[in-house]
Scaffold this motif. Structure first.
Motif: not given
Length: 348
Positions: A88-92, A96-98
């Motif tokens: 979930g964190l990676e998708k978010e 945002k470009g990270y």
């Protein structure tokens, strides 16, 4: 035709190494050189092996703007709540470009108060720490001055000392509520299973357990508890460890409240091996709602964690911190749900 499921052997074959070496590298064995471990992890990401599949964006998108570093002592596997959290964190952050990069913190790093050899602070915009439970090492990380968020932390951490944002699942009140419901159902003897000094989450669950007993006038009986240090390690490495602990109890309580599902399942298996019926003779409750909790017989009463949403929330907080590092630090508890199944009376 491509295989539907990537195996450790596929990774080993692609790198020309043994399956045993690949397996040890993926499991963080200190005996594997850092460069070999990094090659294995990169290949696992490339082949989308199990929990590494979520990192696809991190290696395939070279035009990303920034880099988030994930520091961990123990990368969560597919059954651990942290695996879905990281996804979930990676998708978010990718929206945002990270990108997300993983760095393993070894025991030698902690003992020597040293950052991982391949970690370069100047190339990192933000840090997320998962399975990082050493208080002194946590300070080493926060002293870098890089926006940082912890998912769980050391059991003895006093929140104002952390100097970083912190996200936890709601631990204390949910464990309190489970224990209280069982007390209201008529149970009078309770034992806690799990090292409550392992991490802040376990410590909060221990606190909730004790609060329920105190409010109901039930004295905590140390003879009912299994709270030996490094319990997770012992359960994973020693097949009969839990059975020996149960044998050592002076008396067996009518309910075991366990610090997580894997501990609870180990308790249930050991009780079954001794001919003790669950829940007829002993009720058992876990925490996490791991997939195994729905497979073990009887199905395990537990507390559901919204893992993927915790990842999204962690990403939002970290990205806000990167945008404005002067914001007050925050401690966030994400709500959980009690789930009563067959290992205890099914209560509403």
């Amino acid at each position: 035709m491509a295989r539907d499921r990537v195996t450790i052997q596929d990774i080993a074959d692609a790198l020309g190494i043994s399956r045993n070496t690949a397996s040890k590298a993926l499991n963080g064995a200190d005996s594997i050189p850092a460069d070999t471990r990094d090659k294995v992890i990169k290949k696992a990401v490339e082949l989308k092996y199990k929990q590494f599949s979520y990192m696809d964006t991190a290696i395939s998108s070279s035009d990303k703007q920034g880099n988030i570093a994930l520091l961990t002592c123990n990368l969560p596997n597919g059954s651990h709540f942290g695996s879905l959290l990281i996804s979930g964190l990676e998708k978010e952050i990718s929206t945002k470009g990270y990108t997300l990069s993983i760095y393993f913190v070894r025991e030698n790093d902690i003992n020597g108060m040293a950052l991982p050899g391949n970690f370069e602070p100047s190339s990192v915009d933000g840090i997320i720490c998962i399975e990082m439970f050493n208080k002194a090492y946590s300070k080493l990380i926060t002293d870098l001055g890089i926006p940082t968020i912890f998912v769980d932390c050391a059991a003895d951490m006093v929140y104002p000392e952390l100097k970083a944002d912190l996200v936890l699942m709601e631990n204390e009140h949910s464990t309190y509520s489970v224990t209280r419901k069982l007390i209201d159902h008529g149970y009078t003897s309770f034992g806690f299973v799990g090292d409550y000094n392992h991490c802040k989450s376990f410590n909060e669950r221990w606190t909730g357990f004790n609060r329920a007993l105190t409010e109901c006038g039930i004295s905590l009986n140390p003879a009912h508890n299994i709270v030996a240090p490094d319990q997770n390690f012992n359960i994973n490495m020693e097949e009969n460890w839990m059975g020996h602990q149960l044998d050592a109890l002076e008396e067996r309580p009518s309910v075991f409240i366990c610090a997580n599902d894997f501990i609870a399942i180990s308790v249930m298996k050991s009780l079954k091996n001794k001919g003790v019926k669950v829940p007829e003779e002993v009720a058992v409750c876990g925490f996490d709602d791991a997939s195994e909790s729905r497979v073990v017989e009887p199905h395990l009463t537990t507390v559901h964690i919204y893992s993927s949403q915790m990842g999204i929330i962690s990403a939002e907080i970290l990205l806000s911190r990167i945008k404005d590092n002067s914001r007050p630090y925050q401690v966030t508890h994400v709500a959980t749900d009690m789930i009563f199944r067959g290992s205890t009376p099914v209560l509403s």
